[in-house]
Design a protein around this motif. Structure first.
Motif, PDB file in Angstrom:
ATOM      1  N   PHE A 118      69.177 -17.040  -7.912  1.00 54.02           N
ATOM      2  CA  PHE A 118      68.675 -17.735  -6.737  1.00 54.02           C
ATOM      3  C   PHE A 118      69.617 -18.871  -6.385  1.00 54.02           C
ATOM      4  N   PRO A 121      68.723 -25.730  -4.879  1.00 56.37           N
ATOM      5  CA  PRO A 121      69.291 -26.948  -4.282  1.00 56.37           C
ATOM      6  C   PRO A 121      70.093 -27.743  -5.304  1.00 56.37           C
ATOM      7  N   TRP A 127      63.044 -36.576  -2.084  1.00 55.59           N
ATOM      8  CA  TRP A 127      61.724 -36.384  -1.485  1.00 55.59           C
ATOM      9  C   TRP A 127      61.763 -36.329   0.042  1.00 55.59           C
ATOM     10  N   TRP A 132      64.923 -29.429  -0.877  1.00 54.79           N
ATOM     11  CA  TRP A 132      64.447 -29.766  -2.216  1.00 54.79           C
ATOM     12  C   TRP A 132      62.931 -29.593  -2.279  1.00 54.79           C
ATOM     13  N   LEU A 133      62.259 -30.080  -1.243  1.00 51.75           N
ATOM     14  CA  LEU A 133      60.792 -30.058  -1.221  1.00 51.75           C
ATOM     15  C   LEU A 133      60.226 -28.645  -1.226  1.00 51.75           C
ATOM     16  N   PHE A 135      61.198 -26.092  -2.793  1.00 49.96           N
ATOM     17  CA  PHE A 135      61.109 -25.607  -4.163  1.00 49.96           C
ATOM     18  C   PHE A 135      60.034 -26.377  -4.928  1.00 49.96           C
ATOM     19  N   ARG A 136      60.048 -27.732  -4.790  1.00 49.22           N
ATOM     20  CA  ARG A 136      59.146 -28.558  -5.570  1.00 49.22           C
ATOM     21  C   ARG A 136      57.685 -28.322  -5.212  1.00 49.22           C
ATOM     22  N   LEU A 137      57.377 -28.297  -3.913  1.00 51.11           N
ATOM     23  CA  LEU A 137      55.986 -28.244  -3.473  1.00 51.11           C
ATOM     24  C   LEU A 137      55.454 -26.823  -3.328  1.00 51.11           C
ATOM     25  N   LEU A 138      56.354 -25.872  -3.046  1.00 47.88           N
ATOM     26  CA  LEU A 138      55.882 -24.520  -2.736  1.00 47.88           C
ATOM     27  C   LEU A 138      56.470 -23.435  -3.631  1.00 47.88           C
ATOM     28  N   GLY A 139      57.597 -23.691  -4.295  1.00 51.69           N
ATOM     29  CA  GLY A 139      58.279 -22.620  -5.020  1.00 51.69           C
ATOM     30  C   GLY A 139      58.825 -21.587  -4.050  1.00 51.69           C
ATOM     31  N   MET A 140      59.280 -22.075  -2.892  1.00 52.11           N
ATOM     32  CA  MET A 140      59.705 -21.190  -1.799  1.00 52.11           C
ATOM     33  C   MET A 140      61.212 -20.934  -1.921  1.00 52.11           C
ATOM     34  N   THR A 141      61.588 -19.745  -2.432  1.00 51.68           N
ATOM     35  CA  THR A 141      62.999 -19.382  -2.601  1.00 51.68           C
ATOM     36  C   THR A 141      63.525 -18.741  -1.315  1.00 51.68           C
TER      37      THR A 141
ATOM     38  N   PRO B  72      60.312 -19.490  -9.658  1.00 56.33           N
ATOM     39  CA  PRO B  72      61.371 -20.145  -8.875  1.00 56.33           C
ATOM     40  C   PRO B  72      62.149 -21.143  -9.738  1.00 56.33           C
ATOM     41  N   PRO B  73      63.378 -21.433  -9.343  1.00 65.00           N
ATOM     42  CA  PRO B  73      64.195 -22.383 -10.111  1.00 65.00           C
ATOM     43  C   PRO B  73      63.758 -23.830  -9.861  1.00 65.00           C
ATOM     44  N   PRO B  75      63.822 -27.532  -8.398  1.00 62.99           N
ATOM     45  CA  PRO B  75      62.772 -28.449  -8.869  1.00 62.99           C
ATOM     46  C   PRO B  75      61.341 -27.905  -8.867  1.00 62.99           C
ATOM     47  N   TYR B  76      61.136 -26.601  -8.729  1.00 65.83           N
ATOM     48  CA  TYR B  76      59.800 -26.044  -8.962  1.00 65.83           C
ATOM     49  C   TYR B  76      59.375 -26.407 -10.382  1.00 65.83           C
ATOM     50  N   VAL B  77      58.114 -26.819 -10.521  1.00 70.48           N
ATOM     51  CA  VAL B  77      57.606 -27.204 -11.841  1.00 70.48           C
ATOM     52  C   VAL B  77      56.718 -26.074 -12.360  1.00 70.48           C
ATOM     53  N   PHE B  89      52.458 -16.196  -7.689  1.00 69.25           N
ATOM     54  CA  PHE B  89      51.542 -16.779  -6.709  1.00 69.25           C
ATOM     55  C   PHE B  89      51.956 -16.308  -5.321  1.00 69.25           C
ATOM     56  N   LEU B  91      52.280 -16.818  -1.052  1.00 75.32           N
ATOM     57  CA  LEU B  91      52.680 -17.844  -0.079  1.00 75.32           C
ATOM     58  C   LEU B  91      52.332 -17.339   1.312  1.00 75.32           C
ATOM     59  N   GLN B 105      51.331 -22.469  -0.371  1.00 76.29           N
ATOM     60  CA  GLN B 105      50.912 -21.468  -1.337  1.00 76.29           C
ATOM     61  C   GLN B 105      49.510 -21.001  -0.940  1.00 76.29           C
ATOM     62  N   LEU B 128      48.695 -28.251  -8.266  1.00 80.57           N
ATOM     63  CA  LEU B 128      49.990 -27.575  -8.261  1.00 80.57           C
ATOM     64  C   LEU B 128      50.550 -27.510  -9.675  1.00 80.57           C
ATOM     65  N   ILE B 138      48.090 -30.155  -4.329  1.00 78.43           N
ATOM     66  CA  ILE B 138      48.863 -29.619  -3.199  1.00 78.43           C
ATOM     67  C   ILE B 138      47.895 -28.933  -2.236  1.00 78.43           C
TER      68      ILE B 138
END
Lengths: 396, 158
Positions: A118, A121, A127, A132-133, A135-141, B72-73, B75-77, B89, B91, B105, B128, B138
């Protein structure tokens, strides 16, 4: 007055994973394009580089980096960055200086090395950065965005996963004899449908890889071409690098939302439609005159979207074209005769130039093993992050 | 220290019984933006620089949808404990009455089989991930047209 410029030379470094520096690939492509044009590097008076953001300072000033590697020759220099449209924007810079009479011979080079997996970022917490967001908030690749477009085709137009797989089968066949393609192997529908689902409905083989690669183009004025003994060169008829028109109502990577259409109304054309429309308008050539198209198939399904964005058929009819074999070499309007990103993988700053290289070979009748017979007009299309996109229209 | 539930990002949505996304409305041309903006109005015919907060519609219709079958890579936690398997999950991009499409999501327990372009969904707030402060919340899209959630391993054979 004609706004044409001549493509006198094109060249590439084969796409792949070669483990070398981007400068090595870029110089290889540049020398190939100069040799193809039969013009010595010392005669080039403008070099434009496509910036790569993954290769340190040398990548940020790619134009100068290539100039130095080729040996400083005193040429003017520029470097462009426009995400996936980088190569086209670099080409447009060269074209503008030629048309302004400020330059005779321009060399445009794009080159990249890319990581596996993948595209993530850059490091660090940001923020306020949607890239960046998401991926962090949604895991959207990236594949998840491609999958949204693909799923829409299924629910609205009745596309199937087998249709998407057929795009891959077609492009794999197109690229078999392309010496610059990374993947040169036949693929079956069963292969695609048997590969892992990455983001439903897209399988691993529906999604393009990332590659190392480089492409270069030598542009001159039409007058210079004539004096150089080339009376009927391939001509750049249009370079469209338009930005979106507000409101941009299509969910674009890497955004988390679209603009609102409530006040301004839905625009006449989507961003991708407007990219192609501007190219046709500038060239005074319509979609009915196009012999072939090189489009940005980041996913198989996206190729179908592009066919409609380029007005090669009506909205929702791309699957019918595909199923009828119209987009295969030998069909009515071959799409991605090079094999496309399916056979190349993406090398961001080189990719839009690679599209121009392929169209040039096609229009010269030099696309051995993948030639579109009688090709007269070719169009390219791509879209990148943050309002970038391009379409180049060429003819003989 | 007590563990608390706080939004994973400050100021993007309200919590409570009727949570909503928070957008910005230009005080000059009334165009609404999400996420909130404090800069310049994006409408090219407007030079507005002042905005007021506005809650967006809680319901909308699915523009399209997908899922993430691979983790996902960063900064996904990651949400699963170490040693446990990653759980995919879904979307969805959802069109709201404000003429905006917003990604999110899909509510836990729902997958792509529960979704269809044009279906109605409602915004909900869920966890989240958890960090040292507790649960980080979230917004998510809850499908309104599908049947009850079936726990894994209890699917009907019918």
């Amino acid at each position: 007055m004609s706004n044409d410029v001549a493509v006198l030379g094109v060249g590439m470094h084969p796409w792949g994973k070669w483990g070398k520096n981007f400068v090595t690939y870029g110089v290889h492509a540049a020398r190939a394009a100069l040799a193809d044009a039969d013009i010595p590097w010392t005669d080039v008076d403008l070099i434009v580089g496509g910036e790569t953001v993954r290769n340190g300072y040398g990548g940020y000033v790619a134009g100068a980096t290539f100039a130095q590697a080729l040996g400083w020759n005193g040429a003017r220099v520029a470097t462009s960055y426009a995400a996936c449209a980088t190569g086209a924007q670099a080409l447009d810079t060269a074209r503008a200086r030629i048309l302004a009479g400020l330059c005779d011979v321009a060399l445009v080079v794009g080159s990249d090395t890319t990581p596996k997996g993948f595209l993530a970022p850059n490091a660090g917490e940001r923020w306020d950065d949607p890239d960046w967001l998401r991926f962090r908030l949604l895991g959207m690749t990236n594949p998840a965005y491609f999958a949204l477009y693909a799923r829409r085709r299924m629910d609205l137009y009745g596309a199937t996963q087998a249709d998407f797989a057929q795009v891959k089968v077609k492009n794999a066949k197109h690229g078999l004899a392309n010496p610059n393609a990374r993947y040169r192997k036949e693929v079956s529908v069963a292969d695609v449908l048997g590969s892992a689902v990455v983001s439903d409905p897209l399988h691993l083989l529906d999604i393009c890889a990332t590659s190392d690669g480089a492409a270069a183009v030598v542009l001159t004025s039409v007058d210079y071409a004539r004096k150089h003994g080339i009376a009927a060169p391939v001509r750049v008829k249009a370079v469209s690098t338009v930005t979106p028109t507000f409101p941009n109502t299509v969910m674009d990577m890497p955004n988390l939302s679209t603009d609102s259409s409530a006040v301004a109304g839905v625009p006449e054309r989507t961003f991708k439609e407007s990219i192609a429309h501007a190219a046709y308008e500038e060239a005074g050539i319509g979609p009915e005159d196009v012999s072939l198209a090189e489009v940005y198939d980041l996913s198989t399904a996206l190729e179908l979207d592009w066919i409609e964005d380029l007005a090669l058929c009506k909205r929702g009819e791309a699957e019918a074209l595909l199923r009828a074999g119209d987009t295969t070499i030998g069909g009515r309007i071959p799409v991605n005769p090079s094999g496309g990103l399916a056979c190349f993988g993406e090398a961001v700053p080189a990719q839009a130039l690679a599209q121009v290289c392929e169209v040039t070979w096609q229009l010269r009748g030099q696309a051995t093993g993948r030639q579109v017979e009688g090709a007269r007009v070719g169009i390219t299309a791509n879209q990148g992050l943050f309002g970038h996109g391009s379409s180049v229209l060429l003819s003989v | 220290m007590t563990q608390t539930s706080t939004p994973a990002i400050e100021g993007w949505f309200t919590t409570g019984d009727e949570p909503a996304l928070i957008g910005s409305r230009c005080t000059a041309c009334t165009t609404v933006f999400f996420p909130r903006t404090a800069g310049f109005c994006g409408n090219p015919a407007c030079s507005g620089e002042e905005f007021e907060d506005v809650e967006l519609s809680r319901r909308g219709r699915i523009w399209s949808y997908t899922d993430a079958q691979y983790q996902p890579p960063p900064p996904y936690v990651p949400t699963h404990a170490e040693g446990e398997a990653y759980v995919p999950f879904a979307l969805a991009a959802v069109e709201l009455a404000e003429g905006i499409t917003v990604l999110g999501q899909v509510a836990a327990g729902y997958g792509v089989d529960d979704l269809r372009v044009g279906d109605e969904v409602e915004m909900v707030v869920e966890t989240l991930y958890a960090d040292e402060t507790g649960d980080r919340l979230i917004w998510r899209w809850l499908p309104l047209n599908s049947g009850p959630v079936v726990e894994l391993g209890q699917e009907s054979d019918a």
